[in-house]
Design a protein around this motif. Structure first.
Motif, mmCIF file in Angstrom:
data_model
loop_
_atom_site.group_PDB
_atom_site.id
_atom_site.type_symbol
_atom_site.label_atom_id
_atom_site.label_comp_id
_atom_site.label_asym_id
_atom_site.label_seq_id
_atom_site.Cartn_x
_atom_site.Cartn_y
_atom_site.Cartn_z
ATOM 1 N N SER A 1 -3.972 -3.604 -4.030
ATOM 2 C CA SER A 1 -3.319 -4.249 -2.959
ATOM 3 C C SER A 1 -4.115 -5.698 -2.583
ATOM 4 O O SER A 1 -3.572 -6.727 -2.586
ATOM 5 N N VAL B 1 0.674 -1.161 0.095
ATOM 6 C CA VAL B 1 0.054 0.103 -0.006
ATOM 7 C C VAL B 1 0.791 1.283 -0.207
ATOM 8 O O VAL B 1 0.497 2.096 -0.833
ATOM 9 N N ALA C 1 -4.908 2.315 -3.986
ATOM 10 C CA ALA C 1 -3.762 1.633 -3.371
ATOM 11 C C ALA C 1 -4.351 0.400 -2.579
ATOM 12 O O ALA C 1 -4.021 -0.842 -2.721
ATOM 13 N N LEU D 1 2.670 1.467 -3.695
ATOM 14 C CA LEU D 1 1.490 2.060 -4.450
ATOM 15 C C LEU D 1 0.964 3.609 -4.425
ATOM 16 O O LEU D 1 0.932 4.139 -5.416
ATOM 17 N N VAL D 2 0.887 3.882 -3.108
ATOM 18 C CA VAL D 2 0.665 5.405 -2.823
ATOM 19 C C VAL D 2 1.631 6.300 -3.359
ATOM 20 O O VAL D 2 1.346 7.140 -4.073
#
Length: 265
Positions: A56, A31, A52, A34-35
């Protein structure tokens, strides 16, 4: 775009190893990365965290399958326990996703950090539960699953962070607890993934390649690489002795607790 795909592949590879090694989904790693990646790609800020989380959870559906099957081939999954806890897990995760926007998270996070500190101390000190303690029946496992699912949704963690200590507390051997937790990760991910997909179905302004709050290019990259590396994590897990494996899981819990405490502060 190619550099972003490379980042997603590296992230998926690491998450797969983590899933196989410790029976967790890897969301604690996926997470935040991805952010960062979505922000770097210029995605709408209001959607970055939702994308995200949804992406995920989608990747964890597949990672958990690969990890659970690898553990199962070594006889390290209690499928009866998985069947008993899965309904409560899915219901709890679904309800928790709806409660997340209504309840204050700080109090629950502080409680959870204290709980993690207790679990870590027990693992590092080698404390063992009472020998007579066994896994509860269907009703007890369903209730435990509901609690795990709700807390996981509210504080943004994977269910393995709770399910492994729960199983160990009931005298399940740690290799078997990790394998069973990997299988439990699938219903958690399914409930959460479809929740985010439906929630973002009609959202306006999502980046191209999104399906609800799921970004498909990232999902595909994560899935391919994590499924390839999850068996590697399983092999590492079963090559470690129990005290060393407990220390590895304790380190993971310390990282999760530190991040949560940082969020509160």
């Amino acid at each position: 775009m190619l550099s972003a795909i490379f980042l997603y592949c590296c992230l998926g590879g690491f998450a797969g190893i983590l899933a196989g090694l410790l029976g967790v989904g890897g969301g604690i790693v996926i997470v935040p990365m991805l952010v960062f990646a979505f922000g770097w790609q210029g995605f709408p800020p209001q959607y970055i965290m939702l994308l995200a989380l949804g992406t995920s959870l989608g990747s964890i559906m597949f990672t958990s399958i690969s990890s659970a099957l690898s553990h199962s081939r070594r006889g390290a999954v209690d499928w009866r326990a998985v069947g008993r806890i899965a309904p409560g897990i899915m219901l709890g995760t679904f309800c928790g996703s709806h409660l997340a926007a209504l309840l204050p998270k700080k109090g629950l996070q502080i409680f959870f950090v204290c709980f993690l500190a207790y679990v870590v101390s027990q693992m590092l000190l080698g404390k063992k539960p009472r020998a007579s303690r066994e896994l509860p029946g269907m009703a007890g496992m369903s209730c435990a699953g509901g609690v795990i699912g709700i807390i996981s949704s509210l504080v943004g963690i994977g269910g393995g962070t709770l399910s492994v200590p729960f199983l160990i507390w009931h005298n399940v051997e740690i290799h078997r607890a990790i394998g069973t937790s990997a299988a439990i990760g699938f219903p958690i991910a399914v409930a959460g993934f479809f929740g985010y997909l439906v929630a973002g179905w009609n959202a306006v302004g999502l980046p191209a390649g999104s399906l609800g709050y799921v970004y498909l290019p990232a999902l595909c990259s994560l899935v391919v690489c994590s499924m390839l590396t999850a068996p590697i994590g399983v092999r590492i897990s079963h090559s470690l002795d129990v005290p060393r494996l407990k220390r590895c899981f304790a380190v993971l819990l310390i990282v999760v607790g530190a991040k949560m405490l940082w969020d509160v502060i």
